[in-house]
Design an enzyme around this catalytic site. Structure first.
Site, mmCIF file in Angstrom:
data_model
loop_
_atom_site.group_PDB
_atom_site.id
_atom_site.type_symbol
_atom_site.label_atom_id
_atom_site.label_comp_id
_atom_site.label_asym_id
_atom_site.label_seq_id
_atom_site.Cartn_x
_atom_site.Cartn_y
_atom_site.Cartn_z
ATOM 1 C CE LYS A 54 100.013 -88.938 26.759
ATOM 2 N NZ LYS A 54 98.710 -88.880 27.388
ATOM 3 C CD GLN A 98 95.025 -87.738 26.961
ATOM 4 O OE1 GLN A 98 95.988 -88.446 26.699
ATOM 5 N NE2 GLN A 98 95.154 -86.542 27.495
ATOM 6 C CG ASP A 121 98.549 -90.842 33.626
ATOM 7 O OD1 ASP A 121 99.559 -90.187 33.316
ATOM 8 O OD2 ASP A 121 97.449 -90.740 33.030
#
Ligand code: NDP
Length: 300
Positions: A54, A98, A121
């Site tokens: 990422k 995460q 997200d």
């Protein structure tokens, strides 16, 4: 029939080119660039690789990348304090924590501590509500990637029968909402669905998000249907000379590709689109914060 392969790897590459162009436009007009922060807790090797990818891709498209790696024992209050800091940092427009988090940390509390506009997200309860009521939301990256590939392949999805197998909050439910927004007739199937093969056979679009290797068989698929395989499963490699596991989807690709009209492979289908959509969401967040026109990732 041998299905057309929907090449997610290539599609993600094209999307990253569009993102790079947009970031460069923003740099020229605003004198700053979107920033994405990732918080990783603990030392899970798979998550570390994912976070590294990422960060690399964020820099490659010209955005600022911020990485916070915290000890597995970090207290929830220290994590919340860091999130608060990022929420208030004007250089950061997207924040991803995460998952999964260690057991002593309440994931829902953490996700809902992120300001909704930076929740790239799309898991914050406000974004879930906005999406399900058809309002402007941050859309979870994996379903967004599936939608972009479907629109690219079909143009319009209006009136099609869509079946989503799986009802998780991160894939199945948002996917179903997105398909509904595209005017599909949507069925969500799950572990209690009766006669799943018959339900799947009704699908013009079949999205598999189950987490079971090669679960959906060729004779469950309507001839000519478009199959999106979200599953990522690691199985023992059938080649005894190769010790590393083999990645397979939730769909039996060998069978399904003989029946479907189009299909995403695993690997190289939905997976590469997920990170690309995270970058796209960060640019979208920047534009919303600054009152700029939002990029349309489908048509641009
Ligand atoms: P979850 O485990 O949260 O959800 C799985 C869903 O599948 C549940 O709704 C479950 O039903 C349903 N299910 C399980 N067994 C059956 C069955 N026998 N028949 C019908 N339905 C069944 O998984 P996720 O949604 O998080 O992920 C799904 C897959 O997608 C995984 O392989 C995951 O690795 C992959 N994934 C891939 C991503 C990518 O970037 N490509 C991103 C995220 C996930 P019930 O609710 O009734 O239990």
């Amino acid at each position: 029939m041998v299905a057309k392969i929907i090449d997610g790897k290539n599609f993600a590459k094209t999307l990253r080119v569009k993102i790079t162009r947009k970031v460069s436009e923003i740099r020229n007009s605003q004198g700053e660039v979107p920033g994405l922060a990732v918080i990783l807790i603990g030392e899970d090797p798979a998550s570390e690789v994912y976070v590294r990818n990422k960060a690399r891709q964020t820099s490659e498209v010209g955005m600022e990348s911020f990485k916070h790696i915290l000890d597995a024992q970090v207290s929830e209050s220290n994590l919340l304090a860091l999130i608060d800091e990022v929420n208030n940092n004007e250089l950061i427009h997207g924040l991803l924590v995460q998952l999964p988090l260690p057991e002593h940390i309440d994931s829902e509390r953490v996700i809902n501590a992120i300001v909704p506009q930076k929740d790239v997200d799309g898991f914050h309860i406000s974004n879930v509500g906005l999406l399900s009521t058809g309002q402007k939301a941050m859309i979870p990256c994996t379903p967004l990637g599936c939608k972009l590939m479907l629109l690219n392949h079909h143009g319009s999805l209006s009136g099609m029968n869509a079946v989503v197998v799986g009802r998780s909050n991160i894939v199945g439910k948002p996917m179903a909402n997105l398909l509904l927004q595209e005017n599909c007739t949507v069925t969500i199937a799950h572990s209690r669905t009766r006669d799943l093969p018959a339900v799947c056979r009704e699908a013009d679009i079949l999205v598999a998000a189950v987490g079971r290797p090669n679960f959906i068989k060729g004779n469950w698929i309507k001839p000519g249907a478009t199959v999106i395989d979200v599953g990522i499963n690691r199985i023992d490699n059938p080649d005894p000379k190769i010790s590393r596991p083999k990645l397979v989807g939730d769909v039996d690709f060998a069978e399904a590709s003989q029946v479907a009209g189009a299909i995403t492979p695993v690997p190289g289908g939905v997976g590469p689109m997920t990170i690309a959509c995270l970058l796209a969401n960060t640019v979208t967040s920047f534009c919303r914060t600054k009152g700029l026109a939002e990029p349309n990732w489908v048509e641009e």
